[in-house]
Motif scaffolding. Structure first.
Motif, short mmCIF file in Angstrom:
data_model
loop_
_atom_site.label_atom_id
_atom_site.label_comp_id
_atom_site.label_asym_id
_atom_site.label_seq_id
_atom_site.Cartn_x
_atom_site.Cartn_y
_atom_site.Cartn_z
N ARG A 221 21.85 106.30 18.40
CA ARG A 221 22.41 106.60 17.20
C ARG A 221 22.89 105.13 16.53
O ARG A 221 22.70 104.98 15.51
CB ARG A 221 23.49 107.40 16.89
N HIS A 222 23.29 104.23 17.52
CA HIS A 222 23.99 103.19 16.88
C HIS A 222 23.02 101.74 17.36
O HIS A 222 22.75 101.06 16.77
CB HIS A 222 25.30 103.05 17.03
N VAL A 224 20.02 101.36 18.76
CA VAL A 224 18.78 101.33 18.42
C VAL A 224 18.41 100.66 17.07
O VAL A 224 17.69 99.72 17.10
CB VAL A 224 18.03 102.72 18.52
N ARG A 225 19.37 100.83 16.18
CA ARG A 225 19.15 100.34 14.89
C ARG A 225 19.43 99.07 14.94
O ARG A 225 18.68 97.99 14.16
CB ARG A 225 20.09 101.07 13.70
N HIS A 226 20.42 98.27 15.56
CA HIS A 226 20.63 97.01 15.56
C HIS A 226 19.79 96.13 16.35
O HIS A 226 19.44 95.13 16.14
CB HIS A 226 22.16 96.84 16.02
N MET A 229 15.87 95.11 15.37
CA MET A 229 15.69 93.92 14.53
C MET A 229 15.14 92.58 15.07
O MET A 229 13.95 92.28 14.50
CB MET A 229 17.05 93.51 13.80
N GLN A 296 12.39 92.56 8.80
CA GLN A 296 13.80 92.37 9.29
C GLN A 296 14.56 92.24 8.10
O GLN A 296 15.67 92.78 8.02
CB GLN A 296 13.66 90.81 9.79
N MET A 299 15.47 95.58 6.85
CA MET A 299 16.63 96.17 7.76
C MET A 299 18.00 95.45 7.60
O MET A 299 18.88 96.46 7.91
CB MET A 299 15.92 96.33 9.41
N ASP A 300 17.95 94.29 7.57
CA ASP A 300 19.30 93.70 7.45
C ASP A 300 19.47 92.86 6.06
O ASP A 300 18.92 91.82 5.96
CB ASP A 300 19.46 92.71 8.62
#
Length: 308
Positions: A221-222, A224-226, A229, A296, A299-300
């Protein structure tokens, strides 16, 4: 986001000019020229000068580069000296085969590489992690042309599961995709594992553990997202890398494509074709880098802020 895209596009202009100049100079610094393949044995020096003047090879390199770049910017890459066809037509005829191979290998590398790298990070320090890392190291060291020959020997000659060469059916794509994709799997898996391990050591992950969240939930949940990138950036670079890696693989498997066209034209010193193929490969790298940066940035937001 639009402003970020425009700024990144402007930054690519000097890169394109430098890349085109390097491509042009490298081709012309290789010993020999296409005139050698056109002249008959015993041809006179006057005949050589006549052919050189016909194709503009008697002009200074700076003049030749300026004329070639001006025409290339309008979509005209000249005419093949040996094949007697427009270079654009030759590239367009071979590009679909290279794209099919490159995109299939990229998809294979992405799915397998991210999955293997994430699994190795989840079981970091275990025997599974050590086996995966050893396999990644081996996969990154294998030359693609040697791996292609090994694939042909085992799966085509000995087992007869796939065609030896050509591009007449879908199964002729399997061995080339595996050959190109294995090297990509090694790189993507290594980057994915490193990204997951690095993110797992950050303070917010410690806080999530302190709140009582399970390791599985934190991971999927956490983390993977970070962690994905930097992987997205690598995937952008891999677009050009895979197209370039397909050059030798296409030749090994006798597949049509930019690789086979490039190697054949190199042997003939057909300058316009070689320059056109290398320019396309270079633009593939640039386009892949741009797509990776845009993904990227999407996403960020911090990436966009650094460019503002």
């Amino acid at each position: 986001m639009l402003g970020y895209f425009v700024r990144r596009l402007i930054m690519l202009l000097p890169v394109f000019l430098a890349m085109s100049a390097i491509v042009f100079l490298i081709v012309h610094l290789v010993p020999g020229d296409p005139i050698d393949h056109m002249l008959q044995i015993g041809a006179s020096a006057e005949r050589r000068q006549e052919l050189a003047a016909k194709f503009g090879l008697d002009r200074p390199l700076v003049v030749q580069y300026a004329l070639w770049l001006k025409a290339a910017l309008t979509g005209d890459l000249g005419e093949a000296i040996i094949l007697k066809q427009p270079v654009v037509d030759l590239i367009l005829a071979n590009l679909p085969y290279s794209l099919a191979l490159g995109l299939s290998a990229l998809l294979f590398s992405t799915v397998v590489g991210v999955s293997v790298g994430a699994a190795a990070a989840y079981f970091a320090g275990s025997w599974f992690d050590r086996v995966v890392m050893a396999g990644i190291l081996m996969g990154s060291m294998l030359p693609s042309f040697w791996l292609g020959l090994l694939m042909i020997l085992i799966f085509a000659v000995e087992l007869g599961l796939f065609p030896v060469s050509g591009a007449r059916s879908w199964d002729a794509l399997v061995l080339p995709v595996l050959t190109v994709g294995i090297g990509g799997v090694a790189l993507i898996a290594r980057v994915t594992r490193a990204a997951f391990v690095e993110v797992a050591q950050q303070d917010f992950v410690t806080l999530l553990h302190a709140k009582g969240l399970t390791r599985r939930r934190i991971f999927f949940r956490h983390l993977v997202r970070h962690a994905l990138m930097p992987v997205v950036t690598i995937l952008g670079l891999k677009v050009g890398w895979i197209l370039g890696g397909a050059v030798t693989v296409e030749y090994v498997f006798a597949r049509p494509g930019l690789g086979s066209l490039l190697i054949t034209s190199l042997g003939q010193r057909d300058y316009p074709v070689v320059q056109g193929c290398l320019l396309m490969l270079g633009m593939g790298v640039m386009l892949g880098t741009l797509v990776g940066d845009l993904a990227q940035a999407a996403m960020d937001p911090r990436v966009r802020d650094r460019m503002s």
